[in-house]
Design an enzyme around this catalytic site. Sequence first.
Site, PDB file in Angstrom:
ATOM      1  N   GLU A 111       0.805  -1.262   0.024  1.00  0.00           N
ATOM      2  CA  GLU A 111      -0.113   0.210  -0.081  1.00  0.00           C
ATOM      3  C   GLU A 111       1.009   1.227   0.195  1.00  0.00           C
ATOM      4  OE1 GLU A 111      -2.400   3.202   2.074  1.00  0.00           O
ATOM      5  OE2 GLU A 111      -0.504   2.321   2.494  1.00  0.00           O
ATOM      6  N   GLU A 112       1.991   1.175   0.895  1.00  0.00           N
ATOM      7  CA  GLU A 112       2.971   2.425   0.993  1.00  0.00           C
ATOM      8  C   GLU A 112       3.758   2.604  -0.277  1.00  0.00           C
ATOM      9  OE1 GLU A 112       2.401   4.290   3.100  1.00  0.00           O
ATOM     10  OE2 GLU A 112       1.881   3.232   5.188  1.00  0.00           O
TER      11      GLU A 112
END
Length: 514
Positions: free
Chosen positions: A310-311
């Site tokens: 996600e990052e």
Amino acid sequence: MSYSRRSIVPSIVVVATAALTVGMAPAAAAAPKLDGPALAKQLVSKVDGSGVNRHLIALQRISDANGGRRAASTEGHKKSAEYVATKLEQAGFSVTRQEFPFTYAETLAEKLTVAGADVPIIIMSYSPSTPTGGITAPLAVVPVDDTSGCEATDYAGGVTGKIALIQRGGCSFAQKQATAAAAGAVGAIIYNNVPGPVNGTLGDPAAGKIPTGGVTQADGQALAGKAGSSVTLDLRALQEGRTSYNVIAETKTGRKDNVVMLGSHLDSVTEGPGINDNGSGSAALLETALQLGSKPKANNAVRFGWWSAEEFGLVGSTYYVNSLTFEQQLDIALYYNYDMIGSPNAAYFAYDGDDSDATGAGPGPFGSGELEKTLVDYLEKGKNVPVEGTDFTGRSDYGQFIAVGIPASGLFTGAEGVKTAAQAAKWGGSANVPYDKCYHQKCDNLGNVDRVALDRNSDAVAWALGVYAISTENINGVPGGKAAKSKAVRAAERSKQKSLKASAHADDHGVVAA
């Protein structure tokens, strides 16, 4: 929560006004009893803060043993994913590990020097790197309007061979730096249009055209008065292709064509352990799944997703949604996203599914407003905690679900944004201080969590799951109970009942006298 993998320096994000510390949240009057399905009530009673906190302790220890981070593709993430997957397998869930490729990036250098003075700058995700030592060039200030730096005409003043200073707003960071590059700029500095830093992303590796970083509104406005000055921009990051994996778990009961789905990203940034971002959402989701069990008495199947990368741009969740056929997407009735639900200076936000705030991106797909209301009603009526809306900014894993028409909402307690005095009076905590002063930093550890907020939000997670596992009728018209059974199941039940009646009738009339 995705924004970039670079930490934010607290002295940059805290506004100059004095902090108003309120301390604990204001005392709440007795909450009225909230009506709902028995499953929802049972789950709330089972999911408690101590169980959620135990998972956070596990994630902290995994991080400590693996270089102080749990970033996608690192050993820390693998151990975190196996911790989650193993517990779910032991509880009887159907568990899948979904591998996917992504581009890993890690900051090596970020420095901006103007007239011998350093100005704090944050490299944007997927920005091209400068040579070692940086690039030195004149500063070109792009005129300010509602779409600064978005169109070629914004660079009519000439930026060839210069570093462009551009105000945020009107289009994506990727478009700004690409348009500047096409006009001849050799670098881009994007400054905020509100107080605080710019900690952004260019979206994907192919989007980056020139080295690009973000600075605060105050620093950007100061730089705007130095057009033509010589500046040195040193922005460098490691980028390489890697793989990671999502963990997907599903109950063995409930209809599979009307699935209730919940998700949280499990990966941290490269700078720290990521206990609030997003151990908090991941731990709440895991504890709720374990307390629900793999064979609940529910009409709808429940599916959980612990996303990776996600990052690095919402990669894992996007890969998952795009891996589904249209029919498989139709099988998902709704999606709840939980990303940062225990921020130390906590706000209480729910994603604004119906766009009742009339700001930003607009409403989510039909049903998103109802999903928001279910969370708000629980917190406000069940906990006496007022809730504010937060926009679908695209910074978390709901993005691709919304893009394909799946209704979504979720909870959020704030990241680098600054709590207002009104919010501090309403929720407690400190005014004029970020919701999470350790956002994307090494200090996002076990000491960076408001456990009251985490417990309240975990209960809200459990409540909403219990509501929709029974019926999604207010979302998509599919009722719960007997009406939720498939035609084939109802037909089989009717046939069985007729057979039993016929058998009983034969017994009544088939007795032979002695």
